[in-house]
Design a protein around this motif. Structure first.
Motif, short mmCIF file in Angstrom:
data_model
loop_
_atom_site.label_atom_id
_atom_site.label_comp_id
_atom_site.label_asym_id
_atom_site.label_seq_id
_atom_site.Cartn_x
_atom_site.Cartn_y
_atom_site.Cartn_z
N ILE A 44 -8.56 -9.66 -8.12
CA ILE A 44 -7.65 -8.53 -7.94
C ILE A 44 -6.21 -8.97 -8.20
CG2 ILE A 44 -6.72 -6.91 -6.27
CD1 ILE A 44 -9.45 -6.17 -7.44
N GLN A 69 -8.02 -4.33 0.57
CA GLN A 69 -8.31 -5.07 -0.67
C GLN A 69 -8.51 -6.55 -0.36
OE1 GLN A 69 -8.09 -3.49 -3.99
NE2 GLN A 69 -8.24 -1.68 -2.73
N GLN A 126 -9.46 5.21 -5.44
CA GLN A 126 -9.24 3.80 -5.20
C GLN A 126 -10.42 3.10 -4.53
OE1 GLN A 126 -4.58 3.05 -4.55
NE2 GLN A 126 -5.43 4.31 -2.94
N PHE A 158 -13.11 1.78 -7.03
CA PHE A 158 -12.87 0.63 -7.91
C PHE A 158 -11.85 -0.33 -7.30
CE2 PHE A 158 -11.31 -1.56 -11.76
CZ PHE A 158 -12.53 -2.04 -12.22
N SER A 159 -10.56 0.00 -7.37
CA SER A 159 -9.53 -0.88 -6.79
C SER A 159 -8.26 -0.08 -6.56
CB SER A 159 -9.26 -2.08 -7.70
OG SER A 159 -8.64 -1.68 -8.91
N SER A 160 -7.20 -0.76 -6.15
CA SER A 160 -5.99 -0.08 -5.71
C SER A 160 -5.08 0.32 -6.85
CB SER A 160 -5.22 -0.99 -4.75
OG SER A 160 -4.78 -2.15 -5.44
N GLY A 209 -6.38 1.58 -10.72
CA GLY A 209 -7.63 1.51 -9.95
C GLY A 209 -8.19 2.89 -9.66
#
Length: 574
Positions: free
Chosen positions: A240, A501, A528, A531-533, A537
Motif C-alpha cells: 500500500i 489500512q 474504499q 480495494f484500498s484508500s 482506491g
C-alpha cells in the motif's frame, strides 16, 4: 479551438456560481424515483458514483441515494464567507494522458472533467529542520532523491524497483477479489499465491520491515513512509505504501474547478441512462425478502419510504453496512463475524479550513504540499500521538499536512476573486471528541467549539511559521473533527479512509474476502473498503463492484481502450 470547445472551456473556468449545486444537490422526493430500477446505490462517494456510472454506461438505470445535502462524499466542497474548501481530495496522481486512472475517469465523466497538472515539485517533507523535496518524473523522482541522500543510491534504486513490482502485479489483487471466492480461498490455503506473484508477499509484509532492509538512514525511511493515513510503518502494508508513493511519481493533478467537479460530471452519465442521484435521502435499513436484498427504507418525517430494486449496492462502508443497515442475524453469520473481527476502524482526522485575503499569486502560495514531522521516527511519533491526551496535543503536535487548494486550481480566482484558502490536516483519535457524537453541527455547545478552535489556532500558528507572509491575512477559520466526519459522511468513529489500512487487512485471506459480493444475495459493496484508500482506491472498488454486478471484466475493455489511446498518441508524435 472550435466554438463548441471554447463554450465548454468558458463554462468550466468562468461560471460565476457554485455549479455543483445544479446537479449534486437534487433533494429526495418519491416522485423523483425512476421506475423499473436496475440497481440502487447507498451513498454517493466516489465508490458509489463510480459503480453507478459504470452500470449506466452499460445501459442500467441506477438510483443513488445520499444522506448529506450534497453528492460526492469526501470529494464535495463547501463555501463560507466567500471562500471554497475541499474536504477530502487534496491531489490525485496518474492522471497523465493514457494512464489507466485517467482513462477510467474520462470514461466515467465522458471526458468532461479537466485536470490541472501541479508543479513538478508536488510534495515537500520537513523532518525536524531539514526539508526534502519530491519531484515528478520517471527519472526525476529517483534522481532528485539521490541528490538529497548521497550514498543511498542503491537503497533508492531498490525501493523504486519494489514500487514497480507492486504496481505491475497489483492487478492480481483485484483478480483475487473478482474470481470465485472458493477458488480464491483455495489458492490462499494452498500457498500457491506467493508462487504466482511477489505482490502478495509485499502486501502481507510490514512496510518498516522492508525499508529497514534497504537502508538504516532514518530520514530516508521517513521519506519512504511520509504519506500518513493513521497507520505507523510497523503495522502498514509495504504494498500500500509503495502504491501510494508511486501514485504521484508521474506527477500530481487537481480537478479544474474543485473536487466537487468529480460528482458534477459523473451525475449526467448516470442520469442519461434514466437514473438519478438524490440527496437528503438517509437509508435506515436494507430490505430483505427470503434472505435476499430487495430494496432499502428511507426514514422521512412523514414515515418510512421503501424503494425496491433487484440489485442493492452499499457505498456506506463495510461496518455501516453490516452494523447499521442489516439485521443482527446477518452480522452473526460465522463468515461475516470472522471477517469483521479481522478489520478495524480507521483513524480519524482533524481539518482546519483557513480563508485568506489576497490571491495565491499575491500571497506567494504554490501548489506544493508540505508534510511536517518533528523527528524521523514515524513509529515513535504515532505511538506518542495515540498516547497523548487532548490537553497535551495542543502543546506538541506530532505531524501536520499543509496544502493550498487555491494554488492548485487556476479557476479559483475567477470564482472567488481576491481570495485564497489553506487547509491544515492532522490525525485525531475519536475519543477526543466522542462526547459530542450524535449531536448536530452548530449545536454541540461552547466547550466543543472552544476545543476544536484551540487546536485549529495552534495549527495555524505552526503554518505561519512556515509561511510568515500569511500573518494578518486570515479572514475566516473553521475546523472539522472526527464527529464532523461521522455526521456529514457517516464515517464510523470519524475514520478518514474506512477500514484500517493495516497489515491485517492485506493478508491474502482478508484480501480475498473483502470483495464486492456479500453473503446476502443481491447485495454488493463498493468503495474504499473493497480495494484500498483514497480516490483511486475508491474508484477501483467501484469498478470491481461493477464487474461483479455485470459479470464482466471491465478492466479488459479499459486495457484495450488504453492501448488505442497510446497508439493514437504515438501517431500524433510521428
Amino acid at each position: 479551438m472550435t466554438r463548441e470547445a471554447e463554450t465548454k472551456y468558458l463554462n468550466k473556468v468562468c461560471w460565476p456560481f457554485d455549479r455543483s449545486d445544479c446537479l449534486s444537490s437534487a433533494g429526495f422526493s418519491q416522485d423523483k424515483i425512476p421506475p423499473n430500477l436496475d440497481a440502487l446505490v447507498i451513498g454517493s462517494g466516489v465508490g458509489g458514483l463510480t459503480v453507478a456510472a459504470a452500470l449506466a454506461k452499460a445501459g442500467k438505470k441506477v438510483l443513488v441515494l445520499e444522506q448529506h445535502d450534497q453528492a460526492g462524499g469526501s470529494c464535495h466542497t463547501f463555501q463560507e464567507h466567500g471562500f471554497e474548501f475541499d474536504v477530502g481530495l487534496h491531489y490525485v496522481g496518474q492522471m497523465h494522458e493514457g494512464g489507466m486512472l485517467r482513462v477510467i475517469m474520462d470514461q466515467l465523466t465522458e471526458g468532461q472533467l479537466q485536470w490541472n497538472l501541479l508543479g513538478p515539485q508536488y510534495d515537500s517533507i520537513k523532518i525536524g529542520h531539514k526539508v526534502y523535496r519530491l519531484h515528478a518524473g520517471k527519472a526525476e523522482f529517483p534522481d532528485t532523491l539521490k541528490k538529497q541522500f548521497p550514498g543511498e543510491e542503491e537503497a533508492i534504486e531498490k525501493f523504486v524497483a519494489l514500487m514497480k513490482t507492486a504496481v505491475r502485479h497489483v492487478p492480481l489483487v483485484a483478480v483475487l477479489k473478482m474470481m470465485p471466492q472458493w477458488l480464491a480461498l483455495l489458492l490462499v490455503k494452498s500457498g500457491l499465491l506467493h508462487w504466482f506473484s511477489p505482490v502478495f508477499r509485499l502486501a502481507e509484509s510490514s512496510h518498516q520491515e522492508v525499508i529497514s532492509r534497504l537502508t538504516s538512514n532514518k530520514d530516508l525511511q521517513t521519506i519512504f513512509s511520509y504519506l500518513f493515513y493513521g497507520v505507523p510503518p510497523n503495522d502498514s502494508s509495504f504494498m500500500i505504501n509503495a502504491l501510494l508513493i508511486h501514485h504521484y511519481k508521474r506527477g500530481a493533478w487537481y480537478p479544474r474547478g474543485g473536487s466537487s467537479e468529480i460528482a458534477f460530471h459523473m451525475i449526467p452519465v448516470i442520469e442519461r441512462a434514466g437514473g438519478r442521484v438524490l440527496v437528503r435521502a438517509s437509508v435506515s435499513r436494507i430490505l430483505l425478502t427470503n434472505g435476499r436484498a430487495t430494496g432499502v427504507a428511507i426514514q422521512r418525517k412523514e414515515g418510512e419510504v421503501c424503494i425496491n430494486a433487484p440489485i442493492i449496492i452499499s457505498d456506506a462502508g463495510i461496518f455501516n453496512t453490516y452494523n447499521r443497515l442489516l439485521p443482527p442475524e446477518i452480522k452473526a453469520v460465522p463468515e461475516v463475524a470472522s471477517l469483521l473481527s479481522r478489520l478495524q476502524h480507521g483513524m480519524g482526522c482533524f481539518l482546519a479550513f483557513v480563508g485568506l485575503r489576497g490571491t495565491s499569486e499575491e500571497l506567494g502560495l504554490k501548489s506544493t504540499n508540505l508534510w511536517i514531522y518533528p523527528e524521523n521516527d514515524l513509529n515513535g511519533l504515532m505511538e506518542k500521538f495515540w498516547s497523548l491526551e487532548w490537553e497535551e496535543i495542543c502543546e506538541d503536535l506530532p505531524l501536520m499536512f499543509i496544502t493550498f487548494p487555491s494554488g492548485k486550481d487556476p479557476t479559483y480566482q475567477q470564482r472567488h476573486p481576491g481570495r485564497s484558502c489553506m487547509t491544515l490536516l492532522t490525525m485525531a483519535p475519536y475519543k477526543w471528541f466522542s462526547e459530542w457524537s450524535g449531536q448536530t453541527p452548530r449545536h454541540r455547545g461552547d466547550e466543543y467549539h472552544s476545543r476544536k478552535m484551540k487546536l485549529a489556532q495552534h495549527m495555524v500558528e505552526r503554518a505561519i511559521q512556515e509561511f510568515p507572509q500569511l500573518e494578518g491575512k486570515i479572514e475566516y477559520m473553521e475546523a472539522a473533527t472526527p464527529v464532523s466526519n461521522e455526521y456529514y459522511l457517516r464515517a464510523p468513529l470519524g475514520s478518514m479512509y474506512g477500514a484500517e489500512q493495516n497489515c491485517s487487512r492485506y493478508q491474502c485471506d482478508i484480501i480475498s474476502r473483502t470483495r464486492a459480493q456479500t453473503s446476502v444475495q443481491g447485495l454488493y459493496l463498493t468503495g474504499q473498503d473493497v480495494f484500498s484508500s483514497g480516490v483511486a482506491g475508491a474508484v477501483h472498488g467501484g469498478l470491481i463492484c461493477a464487474c461483479a454486478v455485470l459479470n464482466r471484466i471491465l478492466y479488459i475493455d479499459l486495457m484495450m481502450l488504453k492501448k488505442r489511446i497510446k497508439r493514437r498518441k504515438q501517431l500524433r508524435c510521428c
